[in-house]
Design an enzyme around this catalytic site. Structure first.
Site, short mmCIF file in Angstrom:
data_model
loop_
_atom_site.label_atom_id
_atom_site.label_comp_id
_atom_site.label_asym_id
_atom_site.label_seq_id
_atom_site.Cartn_x
_atom_site.Cartn_y
_atom_site.Cartn_z
CB CYS B 99 21.22 21.17 -119.63
SG CYS B 99 21.42 21.31 -117.73
CB CYS B 102 24.44 21.70 -115.19
SG CYS B 102 26.36 21.32 -114.90
CB SER B 103 26.76 20.29 -118.93
OG SER B 103 26.83 19.62 -117.79
CB CYS B 104 21.62 17.41 -118.30
SG CYS B 104 21.73 17.62 -116.44
#
Lengths: 97, 199
Positions: B99, B102-104
């Protein structure tokens, strides 16, 4: 080595040459108590219709670059969540004083 | 390792929680229950989905068609979660999930994303130097293998369906699931048959 185009925003990290030569630090640690609490709070506020993931992201992505890098992951979340709750009038600055 | 949260941040969080609690919007019980629920999700769920796909072609088809429906079938609640896409590795094609923004991460079936998945280095380098990143995990792909890097987003999450390793003929679902690590489900590693277990 420079990027062919200006980076549009700091969170948009795909291909950023700034980290080109840095190894991925193999941080396997699960979130600490603070992180898990922020995480749970976000989910509850989302469930209650008080904020969405997109709003969370807008809040994170609006953090100025120096702060973005200085804060830990869940500190960025907390900054965004707090900003959203203030913006929506769910809490007031006095509540948080 | 990621730095611990500052005392100032801990205090900031408690002030926010106290304010929300005072307004009846959040309770400590809700926070504890939500955290317990989140803690229960782990890569073992994703590993089970993969092992089943290696054994059951009908399940495999469902998994590839609609990962969220497959997860629901395993008893995972996907309510409120974005769709889950499953990327099928095959000879000559490997998938890596990142991602960049971000951090999906497919948290419902893999649990919390590890720190490195959220790191600036992984987010920036996975799309630019995927083979270099794989090498850091000791992962070398057969010559001629194409790497497809897939960007997970807030609206669509991805996990990898790795190839079943050779030497696992006749293995049970449990035995197979034990080979499927979180790293294999993200695509930074491949399932490995322990030397002892190989024929």
């Amino acid at each position: 080595m420079s990027d062919p185009a200006p980076t549009p925003a700091i969170h948009d990290m795909g291909g950023l040459s700034r980290f080109r030569c840095s190894a991925v630090e193999r941080d396997e640690a699960p979130p600490d108590a603070f992180g898990k609490r922020v995480d749970a709070l976000r989910q509850i506020l989302a469930q209650k219709g008080l904020m969405t993931v997109d709003e969370l992201r807008r809040g994170i992505e609006a953090i100025p670059e120096p702060e973005y890098f200085a804060l830990t992951y869940y500190e960025r979340w907390l900054t965004s969540i707090t900003g959203l709750m203030l913006e929506k009038g769910v809490v007031t600055p006095e509540d948080l004083a | 390792m990621s730095a611990p949260a500052r005392a100032e941040s801990l205090a900031r969080l408690e002030r926010l929680v106290a304010a929300l609690r005072a307004k009846g919007l959040v309770s400590e019980e809700e926070l504890a229950a939500m955290q317990a629920r989140t803690d229960r999700a782990s890569p073992e769920i994703g590993a089970r989905m993969v092992a089943r796909a290696w054994l059951d072609p009908t399940w495999r088809a469902l998994l590839l068609q609609d990962g969220a429906a497959a997860a629901e079938r395993m008893g995972v609640s996907m309510a409120g979660a974005p769709p889950l896409g499953v990327l099928e590795n095959r000879p000559g094609l490997h998938h890596l999930v990142v991602c960049t923004l971000c951090s999906c991460y497919p948290r419902a079936v893999l649990g919390y994303p590890p720190g490195w998945y959220k790191s600036f280095e992984y987010r920036s380098r996975a799309v630019r130097d995927p083979r270099g990143v794989l090498a850091e995990w000791g992962t070398t792909l057969p010559a001629g293998t194409k790497v497809r890097v897939v960007d997970s987003t807030a609206d669509y999450r991805w996990m990898v369906l790795p190839m079943r390793p050779e030497g696992t003929e006749g293995w049970s679902e449990d035995q197979l699931a034990a080979l499927v690590t979180r790293d294999a489900l993200v695509g930074v590693a491949l399932p490995q048959v322990p030397a002892r277990a190989a024929a």
